[in-house]
Structure formats: structure tokens, C-alpha cells
Design a protein around this motif. Structure first.
Motif, PDB file in Angstrom:
ATOM      1  N   ASP A   1      36.540  38.273 -66.223  1.00 14.03           N
ATOM      2  CA  ASP A   1      35.960  37.484 -67.306  1.00 14.03           C
ATOM      3  C   ASP A   1      36.404  38.106 -68.627  1.00 14.03           C
ATOM      4  N   THR A   2      36.780  37.262 -69.582  1.00 20.12           N
ATOM      5  CA  THR A   2      37.172  37.806 -70.891  1.00 20.12           C
ATOM      6  C   THR A   2      36.204  37.415 -71.992  1.00 20.12           C
ATOM      7  N   ASN A   3      35.163  36.663 -71.665  1.00 13.17           N
ATOM      8  CA  ASN A   3      34.131  36.371 -72.658  1.00 13.17           C
ATOM      9  C   ASN A   3      33.184  37.557 -72.815  1.00 13.17           C
ATOM     10  N   ILE A   4      32.717  38.102 -71.693  1.00 12.23           N
ATOM     11  CA  ILE A   4      31.637  39.079 -71.700  1.00 12.23           C
ATOM     12  C   ILE A   4      32.153  40.510 -71.652  1.00 12.23           C
ATOM     13  N   SER A   5      33.268  40.748 -70.979  1.00 15.25           N
ATOM     14  CA  SER A   5      33.823  42.108 -70.908  1.00 15.25           C
ATOM     15  C   SER A   5      34.053  42.644 -72.312  1.00 15.25           C
ATOM     16  N   GLY A   6      33.750  43.923 -72.509  1.00 15.00           N
ATOM     17  CA  GLY A   6      33.926  44.541 -73.819  1.00 15.00           C
ATOM     18  C   GLY A   6      35.393  44.745 -74.167  1.00 15.00           C
ATOM     19  N   GLY A   7      35.649  45.014 -75.443  1.00 17.74           N
ATOM     20  CA  GLY A   7      37.022  45.176 -75.901  1.00 17.74           C
ATOM     21  C   GLY A   7      37.732  46.327 -75.223  1.00 17.74           C
ATOM     22  N   GLU A   8      37.093  47.494 -75.170  1.00 19.15           N
ATOM     23  CA  GLU A   8      37.735  48.639 -74.522  1.00 19.15           C
ATOM     24  C   GLU A   8      37.913  48.384 -73.036  1.00 19.15           C
ATOM     25  N   ALA A   9      36.995  47.656 -72.415  1.00 20.72           N
ATOM     26  CA  ALA A   9      37.142  47.312 -71.002  1.00 20.72           C
ATOM     27  C   ALA A   9      38.380  46.457 -70.773  1.00 20.72           C
ATOM     28  N   LEU A  10      38.654  45.515 -71.667  1.00 18.48           N
ATOM     29  CA  LEU A  10      39.855  44.691 -71.524  1.00 18.48           C
ATOM     30  C   LEU A  10      41.109  45.547 -71.679  1.00 18.48           C
ATOM     31  N   VAL A  11      41.063  46.524 -72.595  1.00 22.66           N
ATOM     32  CA  VAL A  11      42.197  47.440 -72.722  1.00 22.66           C
ATOM     33  C   VAL A  11      42.390  48.210 -71.422  1.00 22.66           C
ATOM     34  N   ARG A  12      41.290  48.678 -70.823  1.00 22.66           N
ATOM     35  CA  ARG A  12      41.408  49.447 -69.579  1.00 22.66           C
ATOM     36  C   ARG A  12      41.876  48.576 -68.424  1.00 22.66           C
ATOM     37  N   GLN A  13      41.485  47.302 -68.417  1.00 22.43           N
ATOM     38  CA  GLN A  13      42.017  46.404 -67.389  1.00 22.43           C
ATOM     39  C   GLN A  13      43.546  46.430 -67.411  1.00 22.43           C
ATOM     40  N   VAL A  14      44.112  46.347 -68.612  1.00 21.44           N
ATOM     41  CA  VAL A  14      45.568  46.329 -68.735  1.00 21.44           C
ATOM     42  C   VAL A  14      46.150  47.715 -68.478  1.00 21.44           C
ATOM     43  N   LEU A  15      45.528  48.733 -69.040  1.00 19.95           N
ATOM     44  CA  LEU A  15      46.045  50.095 -68.893  1.00 19.95           C
ATOM     45  C   LEU A  15      46.129  50.491 -67.422  1.00 19.95           C
ATOM     46  N   TYR A  16      45.034  50.332 -66.694  1.00 21.08           N
ATOM     47  CA  TYR A  16      45.034  50.718 -65.284  1.00 21.08           C
ATOM     48  C   TYR A  16      45.869  49.746 -64.447  1.00 21.08           C
ATOM     49  N   GLY A  17      45.835  48.457 -64.808  1.00 21.37           N
ATOM     50  CA  GLY A  17      46.617  47.482 -64.057  1.00 21.37           C
ATOM     51  C   GLY A  17      48.105  47.726 -64.169  1.00 21.37           C
ATOM     52  N   LYS A  18      48.603  47.879 -65.381  1.00 22.79           N
ATOM     53  CA  LYS A  18      50.037  48.100 -65.582  1.00 22.79           C
ATOM     54  C   LYS A  18      50.483  49.439 -64.995  1.00 22.79           C
ATOM     55  N   ARG A  19      49.670  50.454 -65.139  1.00 25.52           N
ATOM     56  CA  ARG A  19      50.031  51.757 -64.575  1.00 25.52           C
ATOM     57  C   ARG A  19      50.167  51.675 -63.060  1.00 25.52           C
ATOM     58  N   PHE A  20      49.257  50.957 -62.410  1.00 24.50           N
ATOM     59  CA  PHE A  20      49.330  50.829 -60.955  1.00 24.50           C
ATOM     60  C   PHE A  20      50.637  50.162 -60.534  1.00 24.50           C
TER      61      PHE A  20
ATOM     62  N   TRP B   1      35.357  53.895 -64.134  1.00 25.33           N
ATOM     63  CA  TRP B   1      35.881  52.762 -64.897  1.00 25.33           C
ATOM     64  C   TRP B   1      36.394  51.674 -63.954  1.00 25.33           C
ATOM     65  N   LYS B   2      37.149  52.051 -62.943  1.00 23.96           N
ATOM     66  CA  LYS B   2      37.773  51.043 -62.078  1.00 23.96           C
ATOM     67  C   LYS B   2      36.733  50.242 -61.308  1.00 23.96           C
ATOM     68  N   GLU B   3      35.629  50.877 -60.948  1.00 30.02           N
ATOM     69  CA  GLU B   3      34.580  50.108 -60.270  1.00 30.02           C
ATOM     70  C   GLU B   3      33.870  49.182 -61.255  1.00 30.02           C
ATOM     71  N   VAL B   4      33.654  49.646 -62.473  1.00 34.86           N
ATOM     72  CA  VAL B   4      33.087  48.763 -63.502  1.00 34.86           C
ATOM     73  C   VAL B   4      34.021  47.583 -63.754  1.00 34.86           C
ATOM     74  N   LEU B   5      35.315  47.836 -63.801  1.00 29.76           N
ATOM     75  CA  LEU B   5      36.288  46.756 -64.007  1.00 29.76           C
ATOM     76  C   LEU B   5      36.268  45.768 -62.848  1.00 29.76           C
ATOM     77  N   LEU B   6      36.065  46.269 -61.630  1.00 31.37           N
ATOM     78  CA  LEU B   6      35.946  45.374 -60.477  1.00 31.37           C
ATOM     79  C   LEU B   6      34.794  44.404 -60.674  1.00 31.37           C
TER      80      LEU B   6
END
Length: 1001
Positions: free
Chosen positions: A323-342, A553-558
Motif C-alpha cells: 500500500d502506498t497511501n498509508i505506508s510512511g515515507g521512510e517505509a517506502l524508501v526501505r521497500q525500494v532499498l531492500y527490494g533492489k538490494r535483494f 523492518w522487513k517484517e513490517v514491510l511485509l
């Protein structure tokens, strides 16, 4: 004599139906023994459940039961030389395993709930022998789930089919020849010669079929080849098709079932790739790949090989499809950071596109986050679901609040489950809104959510339609290749500015309130933990707990997945996620205490009797009343630092705190209450004006009928009479610097206790609320009709703000009857304004001069008893001078959401002083959102943003030794040196710009 076309259509349909029936001829039954368990067990433990001999038509389990089926049999001698398959349908989902325990083929019951306009969802054919010799033994294991694709209990979980069958290969090929041509013909007007040409060839071929033998099928196929071999001319549109299996990580099933759905789907994809050399498939979400790696390592190795070959495209740049409405700004950054790194570390792929087909709207902060993470493209489907206005483009440039643009595409068919049939292609052609401007569009074909992705039917159709006269050509290729091609003409495409608002599913801003609260609190706690851990590393040589933080963080992102955080999953998902949130919060709290304790040990605390250290992680000095160990103190705590204070009783001059039966008052604000507990007056003593509109009431705890589901509620809900909580008791009192009106309300079986609080020297009016909510199909809201005239509300979103209309002049404004905002919404004139702040809510209505906050929704589908139970939350009304910038609304909202931490100090003579700011920002417009350790070294990462839509020059002061400072992207790469002198750097911000600094220490 006229042609009887109607009769010809009926005749051809009947022949197609008969061909379908004789594609597979059953020759024997399989013996079925099942071991049934309530929860999944691995292959090695497959015989540990309750053993059952299952005959066809017998029930083998209840909803969510798991089974290991052992199917045995023997190929009849009479079938020597023929292609032999197995037909299996357990009225649930299944996965065939090889003898080493590797998934090799997914199965899905034919009776699965599905949109049948896209085809049938079932997969029941298991390839066995291309050329049987006869009497071969059949010995296979199938892991099963007693649920269909969408978590339903289908046909009481009966064993529908378990047979050995012969595949008539010519008949099977003829079926798809007929199906494709007949479907194409129906898309063409019968006045076109192409329509009539196909009709007569189909009729001619159909007349061959009398005994439905393979010989007849071969002759009929030759007749149809004259039509199938007709090629298209020079195309005006080319369709790029990629196999897809949209995978919800939870929805109408628990997370544990998604792991098995992944294995079923991915094993089917691999099996299909061996049979169809043109097949290109794609899948997103590192979390899903991690599950495959952990639970099915041999399957994962096969996936990696196909990725290396280029047959399998890894998609998307985020850890999950969140979700991109409710997720916080830093959480969206971490979604990309951890996703791209993987993806980079596992597959050596640098992800360039964001893949979010099914998310319920997209924040206007996203383009900047993506671009500054090295993501250039964005794909979604969901805006085609809007109910009032049609989104005007399928290929366009999306511009965010800071001016950043990103190239976007929405597949015109409006689905991620395309059938890849002529009908689908024609629909794509007709609905593509940017044809003529762009000569390419995307098609996602297959069946998702455990349906195995594309089936043989999809790939057989694509073999026939890739350059078929009457249709735009279809090429199977990766989505990245598609985006690179359309990127060449990106300057031709129109630009959409602002958020991508979905005119549907507004209920998801509120449903499952506990989950949303935990998400907000975990985002904040992780922010605090990272900041404190960096201070501990910097000042106390304490090892930064990077692995622990990343794991949390990764479980929160899940749990930010777009069917978990929005509230649209079944009850079990929330029962399990809430339990996990509690564990994560406890773990984070313990790590936080350890970091604070390490810092405190390095602070010089002398001359005090009972010292405490108060920490402020925000980037401005905080001056406020703090309750330290049950005693109130008024403290000034430096920005991003700490203050040592002694525990002491403080005499609080409270002559300006007034409490009476119907009003509260401090130096700045006077509140007057009605007999029912609502507020009839909020008078600003400093600016001498009434805040509430004349003859209106504020904070009415209104209860509306809500017959919607987790996603939606009626746009006209507020046109009907509402109920409200009944005030049953009240008391008022002074607590240190606070004047409190405590009110107790009842409604039905529900109770609400609310403390309305005015704090000394504060303009903020807090509504600290406890609810025991026992309602069904009801929605609880509060509202504040303020005496302000404006045409737009300013709403807090990730890394900035966005304007939303206060009036309904157009259908586009009407569609935004419910909006999503984070910590606050503000309505202001130039000279005065009012903000409504909250600590865990997201759904608002802003209409004319009223700010209305959605507090709870008790829906019954798909999660029963949603929001029933105990809730605690706070919302605050904040009247202020000037607009939201002058009134510093953002700061007040941060302060409500991030209370200062304190820890008992140890009396010592260490080096750190009794008060210190580690980082100072010399601009009120710039906010530090996060401070953390760098991913690859021990440098410090600081993320800041401009919050008030202004161009700003500012200085950042580091009050510790700094070797160098670099500007980096959000992947913490592509650095640019920044000049630093005596610990000070100068930074330039454009409106809403985000900067990421890498500080070497």
C-alpha cells in the motif's frame, strides 16, 4: 437462397464443445491415499497426518486443511504408443512433487471462484509420458490445500478427479485452432470479409468432425491453416505480452498459504517453459522469492537458472507490492532499498521499474522516491477500477509533488489476468487511450493468486495470434524491454500532476484500525531505534544492531502489503499479524533501551540526586511539558539530542487553568461543552476569535450505518441520519499542567472514554480516547466544522503535503469524498487556520469548512468482526495563527506522534555534557526524517526533506567529528562531495525535495 449464419454459429460452438470433451480420454482411475493435517508439513514429513483412503466424490478435508496425497496406478497395456497424462482435481489447490521433494507442477480445482470472462481457472493436467509403452507404474505425491484460489471451500473438499488419460494431440491442437479463430471472428463485424472468411472455414472444418478421430482432426486443422496463416500488415500497434501470476501475499488466505501458492505457481511456470520456448514470465516481490529460497531450495535453484537465461523476468523494485497511501515515507524508501538490494545480490539485476498492478492509489511522493532510487518506470492496473471518472491515459508521465517525473504505463485491457485471446487483444486495441501517440502497449496474461500463472491455453493462443490477420501483433517479451522501447518517445506523452487517486476502496484508509496503529507505531519506533543506535555507536562504541533492525523492518514491510495494511484480508491474517506486531514491538523496545543506556553511560551526570536523560530525536528544539517518572517538568530539549534533568517535584502555576462543569480553559484557548459532551465553542483568547462555525458543534462522535465491506462504503453515507454515543458521566480535574474533561459514553454494547485535554501554554486540544467497540456494520467518525473559509485543505503525506478540494464542483472533486492523509489535515485562511492531528488514523472527509476523521469501521467481509474490541488513539485540534506553515502544524504533528523518551541516568563523570544537540538544522522548513547506519559501511545516513513547498538554503551543523559529507541517492550510492567547514554544510532544497547525506565519522 440466403446463408443461415445463425445456425452455422451454433453448429460450430457444438463442435468446439465436443472437441474439448475428447481432447483427453480417461482410461483408468488412480488410487488415492491422503495424510491430512490442519497446518502444512514438509515433504519429508508427508506421512505424519491422519491417513485416509479417498475415493472419487469423497470429502477429504475442511477449509484450510492440508494434505499429502499419494496417487498410484498403472498405465493400461492397451495405451502403448500414446501420450499419457494424469487428470487430478482435489477441489482445492495442489502441487506435484518429484521424488527429491521439489515442486514440479501446480494444480487448481476447476470449481475455483474466478472471473469466467477471462477463462476457466483450473489446472488439472499432469504431463506424464509422451510415448507410453504400457504398464508403467504411476507413483506421485501431491501436496494439497482444501481451499480454492480465493480461500473458498469448494464442493465440500471432495476428490473430483484422479484419472489416467490419453491426450489426443491433434484434437488438442484443433481445439485451440477453433477457439482462436472463433473468438477472433466474434470480435469482427459480420459485414467484414475477414469475419465471413473465418466463418466458412470453421464451418468447413467442423463438418469434417463426425467420429472425432485424430485423423479427422488432422484434416480439419489443414483447412483452418489457411486462416491461421494469414498475417497482419504493417502494425499501428504492437502488444508486448508477458506471463504474469499476480500473487497476493495474504488476502482471503493466511500468509502461510501464500508460501505454498508460490511453489504451485512457480513450478507450473517452469514446467510450461519447457514446453513453450517463446514463453517469458515475470514475478515481483523479494519476500516471495525469499520464501521459495527458504522452503523450496531446489525449486529456487531452477528459478535462478531461468532468470539467468532471460526467460524469467524479476519485476518491481520493492520488497513487497505495498500500500502506498498509508505506508510512511521512510517505509517506502526501505521497500525500494531492500527490494533492489535483494534483486542485485541474488540475481545481479538492477531493477528499473516499479511493479504495483493492484494497489489502491498512489502517493504523489512516489515519483521522487523512485527516481532517487534509480527506478525509471512504473506499471499499474488499478486506476482502471475508478468508478466515477475514467483516468485519461494509459501511457503518461507522472509528476510528483516536487516536480519529479516518471514514465508510467497501465495495460489498456485493465486486468492482470488476461486470457491472451483475440477478444483480449481487441479489447486492448479499442481501450488504449494513447494509441496514435504511442505504438506499443502491455498485456499481462495468466491466472494469479496460486492459479499457476499462464496455462497451456494462454500459450497455445499466443502461438496462433502473434501475427494473425485481423489483430495487432503480439510479441512475448520482458516488461523492461517494453518500457525501454516506449521511453524513446517519452517527450510525446502527456503529464499527470499530483497523486494517482483511486476512485474506489476508500474504506481501506480506516478498516482494521489496530493493524494501522501498529504500523504507525512500528515505523516511529524503528526511527527512534536507528537514531539511538547511531548515537550509541558514535559516542559509546556500541555495535549497531543492523541485522536485527533489518529483520524487523522487513517484517513490517511485509505487513504493508496492499491487502494487509489496508484492512482487506480475512480475520486470521490480522490475528496473526497483531501477535507478530507485539513481538516486534517488544524486541524493538528492548534494543531501544540498550542503545539509550549505552549513551547515558557516557554522559557526565554529577551534582544530581536522581537524574534522568530525556532524548529528542526531532530536528528542532522541543519546549514542552514532559512527565518524567510521574512528575511533570517543563523542558527545553536540544534538537536531535538530549537533556539531563533531576527527578523533582515542580510547582506548576496553574492560575490560568480553569475547569468548570461545562468548560476548560488555559492561557490561549477556552472550551465550552454542550450537555451531550459535544463542544459548542472553542474560543482563541490570543487572537480573539471563535474557532467553531456558528450554531455548529464539534467532536460529535457520530455513528453511521455501514453496509460496505473492507474496501468500500457508500458515497452518500452522510446523507442519512446518524446515531451518536450517549454521554453517561463526566468529570473534570487538573493533572499538573493539564486541564482535563473526562467523559464516558455508551452506545449499544460499546463504551467510549475520552479525555479532552488542554495543556498549559499550548494551543493543542487533545482528545485521548479509549473505545471498547462492539458494533457490526457501523462506522465511527468525529468532525470539526471550523470558522474558516478556504477552497482547499492541506494534507500531510509522505515527505510533504498535498492539496485536496473542499468543494464538489466537478466529478473529479466529487470522487474524492474520502481522502487519505497521515498525521494532519489543515484548513487555513491567510491569517488563521485549524488543523486536525492524529496519532494513528488515515481516513478523512474534508467538505466546505468541516474536517471529519474516520475513527473505526466494523465490517464483516472479508475479515469478520473487523475493529471489534479495545482501541486507544488520540486526535488533536490545533487552532493557529496564519496558514499551516506559519502555524508550524507539521512540527506539532510530529511532536504528538513522537513523544520524547527518557531513561534513568547513572551518576558519573563521563565525557558527554548534560545537554547536547548532535545535529542542528537552521531552517524551520527542513525536517530530518531518518538517521541510520549506512548499508555497506559504518558511515551515517541522514535523510532530510523540505516540508513547506519552498525553495530553501539552509545550514546543517554536526556537533561531532565528521571526516566528510556526501550527497547520495536513496540506494546510498552515486555520491557527490559536499564541502564541510567546522562541522557545517550548506544545502539547497527545492520544494518538497528529499536529500540523503552520507556522513563519514
Amino acid at each position: 437462397m440466403p446463408y443461415n449464419k445463425k445456425q452455422m454459429y451454433v453448429y460450430i460452438q457444438n463442435v468446439i464443445k465436443k472437441i474439448n470433451e475428447v481432447m483427453y480420454i480417461k482410461v483408468a482411475e488412480l488410487n488415492a491415499v491422503a495424510w491430512v493435517t490442519r497446518e502444512p508439513v514438509p515433504f519429508e514429513e508427508r506421512c505424519t497426518g491422519e491417513k485416509k483412503q479417498i475415493n472419487m466424490g469423497e470429502t477429504w478435508g475442511q477449509l484450510w486443511d492440508c494434505g499429502w496425497f499419494h496417487f498410484t496406478g498403472k498405465v493400461p497395456k492397451s495405451q502403448a504408443g500414446k501420450k499419457v497424462v494424469l487428470l487430478i482435481d482435489v477441489n482445492g489447490e495442489g502441487c506435484v512433487f518429484d521424488r527429491k521433494g521439489c515442486p514440479i507442477r501446480g494444480l487448481t480445482n476447476i470449481s475455483s471462484y474466478f472471473d469466467y470472462t477471462l477463462g476457466k481457472p483450473g489446472k488439472q493436467v499432469v504431463q506424464f509420458l509422451e510415448h507410453a509403452e504400457g504398464e508403467e507404474k504411476i507413483d506421485i505425491w501431491v501436496e494439497t490445500g482444501c481451499n480454492d484460489l480465493f480461500g473458498r471451500y469448494s464442493k465440500k473438499g471432495t476428490l473430483e478427479e484422479a484419472c489416467i488419460a490419453v491426450c489426443n494431440k491433434q484434437m488438442r491442437a484443433l481445439y485451440y485452432d477453433f477457439e482462436v479463430l472463433y473468438n477472433l471472428m466474434l470480435q469482427l463485424p459480420d459485414s467484414e470479409s475477414r469475419h465471413m472468411s473465418i466463418l466458412y472455414k470453421l464451418d468447413e472444418a467442423a463438418k469434417i468432425m463426425k467420429n472425432y478421430t485424430e485423423e479427422e482432426a488432422a484434416i480439419a486443422r489443414k483447412i483452418l491453416m489457411s486462416e491461421l496463416n494469414k498475417k497482419g500488415g504493417d502494425p499501428s500497434l504492437t502488444i508486448s505480452a508477458i506471463g504474469h501470476a499476480h500473487m497476493d501475499l495474504a488476502w482471503q488466505w493466511p500468509i502461510r498459504e501464500t508460501i505454498r501458492k508460490g511453489a504451485r505457481t512457480f513450478s507450473t511456470v517452469l514446467e510450461m517453459m519447457e514446453r513453450y520456448p517463446d514463453y517469458i514470465f515475470g514475478a515481483s516481490q523479494p519476500q516471495l522469492y525469499i520464501w521459495m529460497k527458504e522452503h523450496y531450495p531446489s525449486l529456487y535453484r531452477k528459478i535462478k537458472e531461468k532468470i539467468k537465461e532471460g526467460r524469467w523476468e524479476v519485476q518491481g523494485a520493492m520488497w513487497v507490492e505495498p500500500d502506498t497511501n498509508i505506508s510512511g515515507g521512510e517505509a517506502l524508501v526501505r521497500q525500494v532499498l531492500y527490494g533492489k538490494r535483494f534483486f542485485r545480490e541474488e540475481f545481479n539485476k538492477d531493477m528499473k521499474s516499479l511493479w504495483l498492478p493492484d494497489v489502491f492509489g498512489y502517493t504523489a511522493s512516489l515519483p521522487q522516491i523512485l527516481k532517487k532510487s534509480g527506478v525509471d518506470y512504473f506499471m499499474t492496473i488499478k486506476l482502471s477500477w475508478s468508478e466515477i471518472n475514467q483516468f485519461p491515459h494509459h501511457t503518461f508521465n507522472w509528476q510528483g509533488i516536487d516536480g519529479t517525473k516518471i514514465l508510467c504505463h497501465m495495460p489498456p485491457e485493465g486486468t492482470y489476468n488476461s486470457s491472451a485471446s483475440p477478444q483480449a487483444i481487441k479489447k486492448t486495441e479499442s481501450q488504449f487511450l494513447d494509441k496514435g501517440v504511442s505504438d506499443r502497449c502491455l498485456m499481462l496474461f495468466g491466472i494469479g493468486d496460486g492459479g499457476g500463472g499462464p496455462g497451456a491455453e494462454h500459450l497455445e493462443r499466443l502461438k496462433r495470434v502473434k501475427n494473425l490477420n485481423g489483430l495487432s501483433p503480439v510479441v512475448q517479451e520482458s516488461s523492461l524491454d517494453f518500457f525501454k522501447k516506449i521511453d524513446n518517445d517519452s517527450n510525446k506523452y502527456k503529464t499527470w500532476n499530483g497523486e494517482l487517486y483511486l476512485e474506489k476502496h476508500q474504506g481501506t484508509f480506516t478498516t482494521q484500525a489496530k493493524n494501522k496503529k501498529y504500523n504507525r507505531k512500528m515505523e516511529i519506533m524503528l526511527r527512534e531505534l536507528e537514531f539511538s543506535s547511531m548515537l550509541a555507536q558514535l559516542n559509546a562504541d556500541k555495535i549497531y544492531p543492523q541485522e536485527d533492525i533489518e529483520e524487523i523492518w522487513k517484517e513490517v514491510l511485509l505487513y504493508q502489503f496492499h491487502d494487509i495494511l489496508p484492512g482487506s484480508s480475512i480475520k486470521r491474517v490480522y490475528d496473526e499479524s497483531l501477535d507478530r506486531y507485539k513481538i516486534l514491538m517488544d524486541k524493538t523496545e528492548e534494543l531501544l533501551k540498550q542503545s539509550f543506556a549505552a549513551i547515558v553511560d557516557k554522559i557526565n551526570i554529577t551534582g544530581m540526586n536522581n537524574p534522568y536523560v530525556v532524548f529528542n530525536s526531532l530536528s528542532w528544539e522541543r519546549k514542552e511539558w514532559v512527565k518524567v517518572n510521574d512528575d511533570w517538568q517543563y523542558l527545553s530539549v536540544p534538537s536531535m539530542g538530549y537533556l539531563v534533568t533531576d527527578e523533582k517535584k515542580v510547582e506548576i502555576p496553574n492560575e490560568n487553568l480553569v475547569i468548570k462543569e461545562d468548560h476548560l480553559e488555559n492561557e490561549m484557548i477556552k472550551l465550552r461543552f454542550n450537555a451531550d459532551g459535544t463542544i459548542k465553542s472553542i474560543y482563541d483568547k490570543e487572537y480573539k476569535r471563535e474557532v467553531i462555525q456558528e450554531e455548529m458543534v464539534a467532536n460529535k462522535l457520530a455513528i453511521y450505518d455501514d453496509q460496505g465491506d473492507a474496501w468500500d462504503f457508500d458515497i452518500n453515507y452522510d446523507e442519512r441520519l446518524c446515531d451518536s454515543f450517549l454521554l453517561v458521566s463526566k468529570e473534570n480535574y487538573v493533572d499538573g499542567p493539564q486541564a482535563v474533561m473526562k467523559q464516558v459514553y455508551k452506545y449499544g454494547e460499546s463504551e467510549l472514554i475520552q479525555k479532552v485535554i488542554l495543556t498549559k501554554d499550548s494551543r493543542r486540544i487533545d482528545f485521548s480516547t479509549e473505545v471498547m467497540w462492539e458494533e457490526r456494520n457501523k462506522m465511527l467518525r468525529t468532525s470539526f466544522p471550523v470558522d474558516i473559509y478556504a477552497t482547499e485543505a492541506i494534507c500531510d503525506i509522505q515527505f510533504g503535503t498535498i492539496k485536496r478540494p473542499l468543494y464538489r464542483n466537478t466529478s473529479w472533486e466529487l470522487a474524492k469524498f474520502e481522502i487519505c492523509a497521515h498525521k494532519w489535515v489543515d484548513i487555513s485562511q491567510r491569517d488563521y487556520g485549524v488543523a486536525l492531528i492524529n496519532d494513528c488514523k488515515y481516513g478523512y472527509k474534508v467538505l466546505e469548512n468541516t474536517i471529519d476523521l474516520n475513527l473505526l469501521r466494523s465490517t464483516e467481509y472479508p475479515g469478520i468482526d473487523a475493529d471489534r474490541g479495545r482501541h486507544e488513539f488520540t486526535y488533536s485540534l490545533y487552532p493557529h495563527n496564519g496558514d499551516h506553515v506559519v502555524g508550524e502544524v507539521a512540527k506539532k504533528a510530529y511532536e504528538l506522534n513522537i513523544p520524547m523518551n527518557y531513561i534513568k541516568g547513572n551518576i558519573n563523570e563521563a565525557l558527554l555534557p548534560k545537554a547536547k544537540s548532535f545535529i542542528e538544522v537552521l531552517s524551520d522548513n527542513v525536517i530530518i526524517e531518518s538517521v541510520k547506519k549506512a548499508e555497506v559501511d559504518n558511515d551515517l545516513i541522514i535523510r532530510l526533506y523540505e516540508n513547506n513547498n519552498s525553495s530553501v538554503d539552509t545550514q546543517i551543523i554536526f556537533n561531532f567529528d565528521v571526516k566528510s559529507v556526501k550527497m547520495v541517492d536513496m540506494m546510498e550510492e552515486n555520491s557527490r562531495e559536499i564541502s564541510i567547514e567546522k562541522g557545517v554544510i550548506n544545502l539547497r532544497f527545492q520544494p518538497f525535495e528529499i536529500h540523503t547525506l552520507k556522513v563519514s565519522i
